[in-house]
Design a protein around this motif. Sequence first.
Motif, PDB file in Angstrom:
ATOM      1  N   MET A   1       0.824  -1.201   0.000  1.00 44.21           N
ATOM      2  CA  MET A   1       0.000   0.000   0.000  1.00 44.21           C
ATOM      3  C   MET A   1       0.864   1.258   0.000  1.00 44.21           C
ATOM      4  SD  MET A   1      -2.992  -0.833   2.678  1.00 44.21           S
ATOM      5  CE  MET A   1      -3.331  -2.525   3.009  1.00 44.21           C
ATOM      6  N   PRO A   2       1.530   1.542  -1.102  1.00 43.79           N
ATOM      7  CA  PRO A   2       2.401   2.713  -1.147  1.00 43.79           C
ATOM      8  C   PRO A   2       1.630   4.028  -1.028  1.00 43.79           C
ATOM      9  CG  PRO A   2       2.435   1.522  -3.248  1.00 43.79           C
ATOM     10  CD  PRO A   2       1.572   0.762  -2.325  1.00 43.79           C
ATOM     11  N   GLY A   3       0.392   4.073  -1.485  1.00 42.71           N
ATOM     12  CA  GLY A   3      -0.396   5.302  -1.394  1.00 42.71           C
ATOM     13  C   GLY A   3      -0.698   5.681   0.042  1.00 42.71           C
ATOM     14  N   LYS A   4      -1.017   4.694   0.852  1.00 43.68           N
ATOM     15  CA  LYS A   4      -1.323   4.931   2.264  1.00 43.68           C
ATOM     16  C   LYS A   4      -0.078   5.412   2.998  1.00 43.68           C
ATOM     17  CE  LYS A   4      -3.468   2.693   6.230  1.00 43.68           C
ATOM     18  NZ  LYS A   4      -4.060   1.473   6.762  1.00 43.68           N
ATOM     19  N   GLN A   5       1.067   4.814   2.703  1.00 43.27           N
ATOM     20  CA  GLN A   5       2.323   5.198   3.343  1.00 43.27           C
ATOM     21  C   GLN A   5       2.711   6.621   2.937  1.00 43.27           C
ATOM     22  OE1 GLN A   5       3.259   3.498   5.654  1.00 43.27           O
ATOM     23  NE2 GLN A   5       5.390   3.898   6.065  1.00 43.27           N
TER      24      GLN A   5
ATOM     25  N   LYS B   1       0.531   9.049   4.919  1.00 41.95           N
ATOM     26  CA  LYS B   1       0.990   9.173   6.303  1.00 41.95           C
ATOM     27  C   LYS B   1       2.245  10.040   6.376  1.00 41.95           C
ATOM     28  CE  LYS B   1      -0.781   5.055   8.581  1.00 41.95           C
ATOM     29  NZ  LYS B   1      -0.432   3.824   9.289  1.00 41.95           N
ATOM     30  N   SER B   2       3.143   9.830   5.439  1.00 39.47           N
ATOM     31  CA  SER B   2       4.374  10.614   5.388  1.00 39.47           C
ATOM     32  C   SER B   2       4.058  12.094   5.124  1.00 39.47           C
ATOM     33  CB  SER B   2       5.295  10.071   4.300  1.00 39.47           C
ATOM     34  OG  SER B   2       6.446  10.852   4.185  1.00 39.47           O
ATOM     35  N   PHE B   3       3.099  12.327   4.250  1.00 41.96           N
ATOM     36  CA  PHE B   3       2.663  13.689   3.922  1.00 41.96           C
ATOM     37  C   PHE B   3       2.126  14.400   5.166  1.00 41.96           C
ATOM     38  CE2 PHE B   3      -0.628  16.568   2.050  1.00 41.96           C
ATOM     39  CZ  PHE B   3       0.239  17.397   1.354  1.00 41.96           C
ATOM     40  N   LEU B   4       1.338  13.679   5.969  1.00 40.67           N
ATOM     41  CA  LEU B   4       0.755  14.271   7.181  1.00 40.67           C
ATOM     42  C   LEU B   4       1.770  14.460   8.304  1.00 40.67           C
ATOM     43  CD1 LEU B   4      -2.809  12.715   7.511  1.00 40.67           C
ATOM     44  CD2 LEU B   4      -2.182  15.051   6.877  1.00 40.67           C
ATOM     45  N   LYS B   5       2.951  13.908   8.167  1.00 42.55           N
ATOM     46  CA  LYS B   5       3.992  14.130   9.179  1.00 42.55           C
ATOM     47  C   LYS B   5       4.653  15.488   9.030  1.00 42.55           C
ATOM     48  CE  LYS B   5       5.004   9.476  10.572  1.00 42.55           C
ATOM     49  NZ  LYS B   5       6.014   8.515  10.936  1.00 42.55           N
TER      50      LYS B   5
ATOM     51  N   PRO C   1       4.743  19.170   9.589  1.00 41.26           N
ATOM     52  CA  PRO C   1       4.018  20.005  10.552  1.00 41.26           C
ATOM     53  C   PRO C   1       3.111  21.057   9.897  1.00 41.26           C
ATOM     54  CG  PRO C   1       6.303  19.788  11.203  1.00 41.26           C
ATOM     55  CD  PRO C   1       6.179  19.175   9.839  1.00 41.26           C
ATOM     56  N   PHE C   2       3.555  21.638   8.799  1.00 40.47           N
ATOM     57  CA  PHE C   2       2.734  22.651   8.123  1.00 40.47           C
ATOM     58  C   PHE C   2       1.475  22.020   7.538  1.00 40.47           C
ATOM     59  CE2 PHE C   2       1.449  25.063   4.376  1.00 40.47           C
ATOM     60  CZ  PHE C   2       1.208  26.312   4.963  1.00 40.47           C
ATOM     61  N   VAL C   3       1.637  20.885   6.890  1.00 41.87           N
ATOM     62  CA  VAL C   3       0.497  20.179   6.288  1.00 41.87           C
ATOM     63  C   VAL C   3      -0.466  19.719   7.383  1.00 41.87           C
ATOM     64  CG1 VAL C   3      -0.198  18.121   4.988  1.00 41.87           C
ATOM     65  CG2 VAL C   3       1.760  19.475   4.227  1.00 41.87           C
ATOM     66  N   PHE C   4       0.069  19.146   8.451  1.00 43.08           N
ATOM     67  CA  PHE C   4      -0.768  18.650   9.538  1.00 43.08           C
ATOM     68  C   PHE C   4      -1.539  19.795  10.195  1.00 43.08           C
ATOM     69  CE2 PHE C   4      -1.488  17.159  13.927  1.00 43.08           C
ATOM     70  CZ  PHE C   4      -2.166  15.987  13.648  1.00 43.08           C
ATOM     71  N   GLY C   5      -0.847  20.889  10.514  1.00 39.56           N
ATOM     72  CA  GLY C   5      -1.503  22.042  11.137  1.00 39.56           C
ATOM     73  C   GLY C   5      -2.563  22.646  10.233  1.00 39.56           C
ATOM     74  N   SER C   6      -2.236  22.801   8.961  1.00 42.17           N
ATOM     75  CA  SER C   6      -3.203  23.358   8.014  1.00 42.17           C
ATOM     76  C   SER C   6      -4.427  22.461   7.880  1.00 42.17           C
ATOM     77  CB  SER C   6      -2.563  23.531   6.632  1.00 42.17           C
ATOM     78  OG  SER C   6      -1.485  24.421   6.707  1.00 42.17           O
ATOM     79  N   THR C   7      -4.198  21.160   7.819  1.00 41.60           N
ATOM     80  CA  THR C   7      -5.303  20.204   7.716  1.00 41.60           C
ATOM     81  C   THR C   7      -6.206  20.299   8.939  1.00 41.60           C
ATOM     82  OG1 THR C   7      -3.937  18.721   6.391  1.00 41.60           O
ATOM     83  CG2 THR C   7      -5.884  17.759   7.427  1.00 41.60           C
ATOM     84  N   MET C   8      -5.613  20.377  10.117  1.00 42.20           N
ATOM     85  CA  MET C   8      -6.413  20.475  11.346  1.00 42.20           C
ATOM     86  C   MET C   8      -7.206  21.781  11.388  1.00 42.20           C
ATOM     87  SD  MET C   8      -6.120  17.681  12.912  1.00 42.20           S
ATOM     88  CE  MET C   8      -5.756  16.735  11.472  1.00 42.20           C
ATOM     89  N   GLY C   9      -6.603  22.881  10.952  1.00 40.59           N
ATOM     90  CA  GLY C   9      -7.321  24.156  10.892  1.00 40.59           C
ATOM     91  C   GLY C   9      -8.508  24.096   9.942  1.00 40.59           C
ATOM     92  N   ILE C  10      -8.311  23.463   8.793  1.00 38.33           N
ATOM     93  CA  ILE C  10      -9.393  23.323   7.821  1.00 38.33           C
ATOM     94  C   ILE C  10     -10.496  22.411   8.368  1.00 38.33           C
ATOM     95  CG2 ILE C  10      -9.957  22.339   5.548  1.00 38.33           C
ATOM     96  CD1 ILE C  10      -7.149  23.416   4.647  1.00 38.33           C
ATOM     97  N   LEU C  11     -10.099  21.343   9.073  1.00 40.52           N
ATOM     98  CA  LEU C  11     -11.097  20.466   9.676  1.00 40.52           C
ATOM     99  C   LEU C  11     -11.923  21.192  10.735  1.00 40.52           C
ATOM    100  CD1 LEU C  11      -9.193  17.069   9.995  1.00 40.52           C
ATOM    101  CD2 LEU C  11     -11.091  17.632   8.466  1.00 40.52           C
ATOM    102  N   VAL C  12     -11.299  22.108  11.453  1.00 40.60           N
ATOM    103  CA  VAL C  12     -12.048  22.914  12.434  1.00 40.60           C
ATOM    104  C   VAL C  12     -13.109  23.751  11.721  1.00 40.60           C
ATOM    105  CG1 VAL C  12     -11.853  24.872  14.037  1.00 40.60           C
ATOM    106  CG2 VAL C  12     -10.271  22.973  14.207  1.00 40.60           C
TER     107      VAL C  12
ATOM    108  N   TYR D   1       5.404  18.855  14.889  1.00 44.15           N
ATOM    109  CA  TYR D   1       6.849  19.073  14.863  1.00 44.15           C
ATOM    110  C   TYR D   1       7.493  18.421  16.092  1.00 44.15           C
ATOM    111  CZ  TYR D   1      11.383  21.327  14.906  1.00 44.15           C
ATOM    112  OH  TYR D   1      12.735  21.546  14.930  1.00 44.15           O
ATOM    113  N   HIS D   2       6.884  18.629  17.260  1.00 42.79           N
ATOM    114  CA  HIS D   2       7.427  18.050  18.483  1.00 42.79           C
ATOM    115  C   HIS D   2       7.362  16.530  18.444  1.00 42.79           C
ATOM    116  CE1 HIS D   2       7.391  17.455  23.059  1.00 42.79           C
ATOM    117  NE2 HIS D   2       8.622  17.744  22.693  1.00 42.79           N
ATOM    118  N   ARG D   3       6.290  16.019  17.932  1.00 41.38           N
ATOM    119  CA  ARG D   3       6.155  14.554  17.836  1.00 41.38           C
ATOM    120  C   ARG D   3       7.214  13.986  16.893  1.00 41.38           C
ATOM    121  NH1 ARG D   3       1.557  11.378  19.460  1.00 41.38           N
ATOM    122  NH2 ARG D   3       1.907   9.286  18.701  1.00 41.38           N
ATOM    123  N   ASN D   4       7.461  14.662  15.785  1.00 44.20           N
ATOM    124  CA  ASN D   4       8.512  14.228  14.863  1.00 44.20           C
ATOM    125  C   ASN D   4       9.881  14.298  15.537  1.00 44.20           C
ATOM    126  OD1 ASN D   4       6.535  13.960  12.899  1.00 44.20           O
ATOM    127  ND2 ASN D   4       7.150  15.788  11.772  1.00 44.20           N
TER     128      ASN D   4
END
Length: 162
Positions: free
Chosen positions: A1-5, A8-12, A14-25, A70-73
């Motif tokens: 499953m290279p697409g899933k991996q 997951k890598s994309f969401l690691k 910090p900018f992408v993750f933070g932006s995604t969470m803001g949009i989900l809010v 970022y801290h988790r990474n």
Amino acid sequence: MPGKQAFKSFLKNPFVFGSTMGILVVFFNISIASLAEGSLKSGYSVFLDNGIFVYLIPLAVGVQMGLFRYHRNLTAGNVSGSEKMGMAGSATSSIAMIACCLHHVSDLLPAVGFVLATSSFLTEYKDTIIIIGLLANLAGSAYITRAILKDRSIIYGNKSAL
């Protein structure tokens, strides 16, 4: 499953993750407002009626979640303190945005006195509740930033980074 991996890598990032969470809010808040109003258009209108808070809450959540990622990474997953602060700040902001729209629930349940009392209280103090939510996000971001600085100094051996 290279697409899933790859995802997951994309969401690691910090900018992408933070932006995604803001949009989900934003989506979460529009969904709550739409459910309370009975239509997506009315819900969107109610959401936008909250002025500057419409921009500040998703931004605050996005910044905090980006710092968390970022801290988790940085610490390879061992971040129980910043994880709790990130969740608490985001939950507080989400509750604050729900409080903005909760008075519309009384349109659906006019016979329930408790709902009327609660919704009128939340409507009257919604700005205060939102500000408390923003302050919780600010405190969470400060806590995570401090943890990042501390952990970076430990990892890189630079005690003066504090």
